[in-house]
Motif scaffolding. Structure first.
Motif, short mmCIF file in Angstrom:
data_model
loop_
_atom_site.label_atom_id
_atom_site.label_comp_id
_atom_site.label_asym_id
_atom_site.label_seq_id
_atom_site.Cartn_x
_atom_site.Cartn_y
_atom_site.Cartn_z
N LEU A 93 37.76 33.15 51.52
CA LEU A 93 37.36 33.32 52.91
C LEU A 93 35.99 32.70 53.20
N ALA A 94 35.06 32.79 52.24
CA ALA A 94 33.74 32.20 52.45
C ALA A 94 33.85 30.69 52.61
N GLU A 95 34.64 30.05 51.78
CA GLU A 95 34.81 28.60 51.86
C GLU A 95 35.41 28.20 53.21
N GLU A 96 36.35 29.00 53.70
CA GLU A 96 36.96 28.71 54.99
C GLU A 96 35.96 28.78 56.14
N CYS A 97 34.88 29.51 55.93
CA CYS A 97 33.92 29.75 57.02
C CYS A 97 32.55 29.15 56.73
N GLY A 98 32.50 28.09 55.94
CA GLY A 98 31.25 27.38 55.74
C GLY A 98 30.41 27.85 54.58
N GLY A 99 30.90 28.80 53.79
CA GLY A 99 30.19 29.18 52.58
C GLY A 99 29.66 30.59 52.54
N LEU A 100 29.61 31.29 53.69
CA LEU A 100 29.11 32.66 53.73
C LEU A 100 30.25 33.61 54.07
N LEU A 101 30.50 34.58 53.19
CA LEU A 101 31.59 35.52 53.43
C LEU A 101 31.36 36.32 54.70
N ALA A 102 30.11 36.67 54.99
CA ALA A 102 29.82 37.45 56.20
C ALA A 102 30.26 36.71 57.46
N ASP A 103 30.17 35.38 57.44
CA ASP A 103 30.54 34.60 58.63
C ASP A 103 32.02 34.71 58.95
N ALA A 104 32.83 35.09 57.96
CA ALA A 104 34.26 35.24 58.21
C ALA A 104 34.55 36.39 59.17
N PHE A 105 33.62 37.33 59.30
CA PHE A 105 33.90 38.55 60.06
C PHE A 105 32.99 38.73 61.27
N THR A 106 32.25 37.70 61.66
CA THR A 106 31.27 37.87 62.74
C THR A 106 31.92 38.22 64.07
N ASP A 107 33.14 37.78 64.31
CA ASP A 107 33.81 38.05 65.59
C ASP A 107 34.76 39.24 65.53
N CYS A 108 34.79 39.91 64.39
CA CYS A 108 35.80 40.95 64.19
C CYS A 108 35.33 42.28 64.77
N LYS A 109 36.21 42.92 65.53
CA LYS A 109 35.90 44.22 66.15
C LYS A 109 36.60 45.37 65.44
N ALA A 110 37.34 45.05 64.41
CA ALA A 110 38.13 46.08 63.72
C ALA A 110 37.26 46.98 62.87
N ARG A 111 37.79 48.16 62.57
CA ARG A 111 37.21 49.03 61.55
C ARG A 111 37.86 48.68 60.23
N PHE A 112 37.07 48.70 59.16
CA PHE A 112 37.56 48.32 57.84
C PHE A 112 37.48 49.51 56.88
N CYS A 113 38.44 49.55 55.97
CA CYS A 113 38.39 50.48 54.85
C CYS A 113 38.76 49.69 53.60
N LEU A 114 37.90 49.76 52.60
CA LEU A 114 38.11 49.06 51.34
C LEU A 114 38.27 50.09 50.23
N VAL A 115 39.27 49.90 49.39
CA VAL A 115 39.55 50.82 48.30
C VAL A 115 39.65 50.04 46.99
N SER A 116 38.95 50.51 45.97
CA SER A 116 39.08 49.94 44.63
C SER A 116 39.39 51.06 43.65
N PHE A 117 39.73 50.67 42.41
CA PHE A 117 40.04 51.64 41.36
C PHE A 117 39.16 51.38 40.16
N ASP A 118 38.71 52.46 39.53
CA ASP A 118 37.73 52.32 38.46
C ASP A 118 38.28 51.65 37.21
N THR A 119 39.60 51.59 37.05
CA THR A 119 40.18 50.97 35.86
C THR A 119 40.79 49.60 36.15
N ASP A 120 40.59 49.10 37.34
CA ASP A 120 41.15 47.80 37.74
C ASP A 120 40.21 46.70 37.26
#
Length: 369
Positions: A289-316
């Motif tokens: 996603l960062a490459e698609e938006c010029g190199g900064l991952l944050a820039d991929a979401f500058t226009d986004c109005k959604a709420r996000f939830c991120l989930v990871s697992f400790d053994t992944d």
């Protein structure tokens, strides 16, 4: 873009307009296989798009027609479950490039022969373009939520980044904003295993009576190891022998873990196409996603109005928690509302598919917000 057929399990939609692809080509006559659960309400605002992982399919909460097994998220989706189909209209499409009804290398090309390796190379964003064409045909404007684990999480993030008004909530589980080099390496091993099989025949094995099952089986075995944790392998198999009292001093499956991997590989060839495996893993390897938006991952979401939830697992260890933390930092930098949780689970990357009750609570709670 197209008109959907009546909504039934495993309905297939054929697009009437060519689908533009990131490679610069357009694909005409795209077919999208999908399943739905629940009903779209009068306001049209209760739709939840669920995106499947690498070798998943649209059989989310219903019996798989080939294996006869329950849907891959049957425990999560249904009346009164974490994703409650009494409340939500749940849509699960088979991804572009796959082999369960959506257009892919095994599908007929305009000349009537299977596409094989003539099928254009696709990206995660191309998969999402097909999803959106399906949503348009179903009369779904803005989603209540888009949800996915692993490659499904990549699709959810791509939708949020590239079409920021199409979802009010984005739930990405055990996912990443870019494919790490180690994972690209594992995927390349799998692709080379397929292409080294003499029966691959340059990808033109359809209708020859031979398929690269041995190579695809090895690819699946290697990938399956990455989905599990060391603790799971140790507890489930350890160094126990398979149906014997002593080592054979040969190269049969002496150990239970060897027998298990061989079974996983062989059973996989009965439900999946080898060329689809090449195309889908290549799409994942390209994901950044960062490459698609010029190199900064944050820039991929500058226009986004959604709420996000991120989930990871400790053994992944395939998509470790640091990948989700990086996403959370980028979303914070973009000013997007985001919650993040690392869950304890013994199963490794596959935890999102297995019994982790806390995950059920996180998903249900986030969809209720």
């Amino acid at each position: 873009m197209a008109k959907a057929a009546p909504v039934t399990a495993s309905t297939v939609l054929e697009l009437t307009e060519a689908l533009p692809l990131d490679c610069g080509q357009s694909l005409a006559g795209v077919r999208i296989a999908y399943e739905t659960y629940g009903s779209l309400n009068a306001a049209g605002d209760n739709a939840v798009l669920i995106c499947h992982a690498t070798t998943g399919d649209q059989y989310l909460a219903s019996t798989h027609p080939i294996t006869g097994k329950p849907g891959w998220w049957d425990r999560m989706v249904g009346p009164g479950k974490g994703i409650d189909t009494d409340r939500f209209y749940v849509i699960c499409p088979n991804v572009l490039g796959s082999c369960m009804g959506t257009s892919g290398p095994s599908s007929p090309a305009p000349d009537g022969q299977p596409w094989a390796m003539r099928f254009p190379v696709i990206t995660i964003r191309d998969m999402v373009r097909a999803h959106l064409a399906l949503l348009d045909a179903l009369g779904v404007g803005q989603l209540h939520a888009v949800v996915g684990g692993s490659m499904g999480g990549m699709q959810a993030l791509s939708l949020a980044a590239n079409w920021p008004d199409r979802a009010r909530r984005v739930l990405a589980i055990a996912a990443t904003g870019e494919m790490p080099a180690q994972n690209i390496a594992f995927q390349e091993v799998g692709r080379q295993a397929v292409m080294a099989d003499p029966n691959w025949q340059g990808g033109a094995y359809y209708n020859t009576g031979k398929a690269p099952d041995a190579g695809l089986s090895v690819a699946r075995m290697a990938a399956h190891i990455t989905y599990l944790s060391q603790a799971t392998l140790s507890e489930k198999f350890g160094r126990r022998l398979q149906d014997r009292e002593a080592k054979s001093f040969g190269f049969d499956a002496d150990f239970q873990v060897e027998s298990y991997l061989r079974y996983q590989g062989e059973s996989f060839t009965g439900r999946f196409d080898a060329n689809s495996y090449l195309y889908i893993t290549r799409a994942m390897s390209y994901f950044d996603l960062a490459e698609e938006c010029g190199g900064l991952l944050a820039d991929a979401f500058t226009d986004c109005k959604a709420r996000f939830c991120l989930v990871s697992f400790d053994t992944d260890w395939l998509y470790p928690t640091i990948e989700s933390r990086n996403l959370a930092h980028a979303l914070n930098a973009a000013g997007a509302p985001v919650s993040f949780v690392e869950l304890a689970a013994p199963f490794g990357h596959d935890s999102f598919l297995l019994e982790v009750p806390e995950l059920d609570r996180v998903i249900a709670g986030f969809l209720d917000q």
